[in-house]
Design an enzyme around this catalytic site. Structure first.
Site, PDB file in Angstrom:
ATOM      1  N   CYS A   1       0.839  -1.208   0.000  1.00 43.77           N
ATOM      2  CA  CYS A   1       0.000   0.000   0.000  1.00 43.77           C
ATOM      3  C   CYS A   1       0.872   1.255   0.000  1.00 43.77           C
ATOM      4  O   CYS A   1       0.656   2.183  -0.794  1.00 43.77           O
ATOM      5  CB  CYS A   1      -0.937  -0.037   1.214  1.00 43.77           C
ATOM      6  N   CYS A   2       1.913   1.290   0.847  1.00 43.35           N
ATOM      7  CA  CYS A   2       2.818   2.448   0.878  1.00 43.35           C
ATOM      8  C   CYS A   2       3.571   2.580  -0.439  1.00 43.35           C
ATOM      9  O   CYS A   2       3.829   3.693  -0.902  1.00 43.35           O
ATOM     10  CB  CYS A   2       3.823   2.318   2.023  1.00 43.35           C
TER      11      CYS A   2
ATOM     12  N   CYS B   1      -1.198   8.469   7.470  1.00 45.36           N
ATOM     13  CA  CYS B   1      -2.533   8.113   6.982  1.00 45.36           C
ATOM     14  C   CYS B   1      -3.427   7.673   8.138  1.00 45.36           C
ATOM     15  O   CYS B   1      -2.966   6.984   9.060  1.00 45.36           O
ATOM     16  CB  CYS B   1      -2.431   6.974   5.986  1.00 45.36           C
TER      17      CYS B   1
ATOM     18  N   CYS C   1      -3.536   4.039   9.556  1.00 41.08           N
ATOM     19  CA  CYS C   1      -2.265   3.507  10.070  1.00 41.08           C
ATOM     20  C   CYS C   1      -1.669   4.389  11.155  1.00 41.08           C
ATOM     21  O   CYS C   1      -0.471   4.305  11.439  1.00 41.08           O
ATOM     22  CB  CYS C   1      -1.265   3.372   8.933  1.00 41.08           C
TER      23      CYS C   1
ATOM     24  N   CYS D   1       7.522   4.000   6.152  1.00 41.12           N
ATOM     25  CA  CYS D   1       6.733   3.744   4.956  1.00 41.12           C
ATOM     26  C   CYS D   1       7.592   3.334   3.769  1.00 41.12           C
ATOM     27  O   CYS D   1       7.087   2.854   2.761  1.00 41.12           O
ATOM     28  CB  CYS D   1       5.913   4.977   4.583  1.00 41.12           C
TER      29      CYS D   1
HETATM   30 FE1  SF4 Z   1      -1.415   2.769   2.911  1.00 35.96          FE
HETATM   31 FE2  SF4 Z   1      -1.138   3.051   5.555  1.00 35.96          FE
HETATM   32 FE3  SF4 Z   1       0.986   3.364   3.890  1.00 35.96          FE
HETATM   33 FE4  SF4 Z   1      -0.995   5.180   3.982  1.00 35.96          FE
HETATM   34  S1  SF4 Z   1       0.456   4.653   5.645  1.00 35.96           S
HETATM   35  S2  SF4 Z   1      -0.034   4.395   2.160  1.00 35.96           S
HETATM   36  S3  SF4 Z   1      -2.829   3.848   4.268  1.00 35.96           S
HETATM   37  S4  SF4 Z   1      -0.187   1.458   4.314  1.00 35.96           S
END
Ligand code: SF4
Length: 232
Positions: free
Chosen positions: A119-120, A202, A205, A228
């Site tokens: 996701c990151c 985010c 998280c 991240c």
């Molecule tokens: Fe995704 Fe969490 Fe990374 Fe944001 S901090 S990009 S929601 S995994």
């Protein structure tokens, strides 16, 4: 960019890291402004605008790059908008290739819970690499006191992954130094910092920190993840 140019940049970064270790944050940013001019930008998570403020003193109108992951708290977006409205900076918002809905369709919902690294990578790392393409140097707000993973952050270093000079002008600062600068200069901060959050990322998280925890303990809590990937 030629190999020679990259090796020159790397040598420049390594020399500046040694020579500027004891310099003030403003001196470091003035060096960056003089050396790179418009090929220099600041990245900001909009936790606060301290580095953006410092950089605007060194280079008025400096580009401030913000990654809008689609998962930010409304307070973070509000801080970005306030920074753009009142500071002498050029806020540039980068977005991922896919919206959250498109990512959910492709990978399933709540990817951040199942594979936060992916996701990151999709929502932060790829957009940043795209956004930094036009710069030779970027500045961050990393501080050595934030976490063990940041304890050896150089004030100027070589970002080998991106072949860019990476500048952390407040690396030697403490939270007290940040607080003092904010108070002295009336710098904008994210309202969540007054609501128990010590580090703002985010929404899915990020949680508030508990007494005695380090500043980044509320990021990806329980997921065994501390960064991240932007800074590793
Ligand atoms: Fe995704 Fe969490 Fe990374 Fe944001 S901090 S990009 S929601 S995994």
């Amino acid at each position: 960019m030629t190999e020679l140019r990259i090796s020159e940049l790397q040598a420049l970064a390594e020399r500046a890291g040694r020579e500027l270790e004891d310099a003030t944050a403003l001196e470091i940013l003035r060096w960056a402004a003089d050396t790179f001019g418009s090929r220099f930008c600041v990245t900001s998570s909009m936790e606060d605008a301290v580095v953006a403020h410092l950089a605007s003193r060194a280079l008025p109108g400096v580009d401030v790059v913000f990654l809008d992951t689609g998962y930010h708290f409304p307070e973070t977006i509000g801080t970005r908008d306030a920074v753009a409205a009142v500071m002498d900076v050029n806020v540039m918002t980068l977005t991922p290739r896919q919206s959250v809905a498109e990512q959910d369709a492709a990978y399933g919902p709540r990817l951040h819970d199942r594979d936060p690294d992916l996701c990151c990578s999709l929502r932060k790392i790829e957009p940043l690499e795209r956004g930094l393409a036009g710069y030779d140097a970027w500045a961050t707000g990393l501080r050595r006191d934030e976490s063990p993973t940041r304890a050896s952050t150089p004030v100027v270093g070589w970002d080998a992954n991106r072949a860019k000079v990476k500048i952390s002008p407040i690396a030697r600062w403490t939270q007290a130094d940040v607080d003092e600068y904010v108070a002295d200069h009336g710098v904008l901060t994210n309202p969540l910092l007054m609501d128990g959050y010590a580090s703002v990322g985010c929404a899915p998280c990020t949680r508030r920190v508990l007494e005695g925890e380090d500043a980044r303990a509320g990021r990806w809590a329980g997921l065994g993840k501390t960064e991240c990937g932007l800074h590793t």
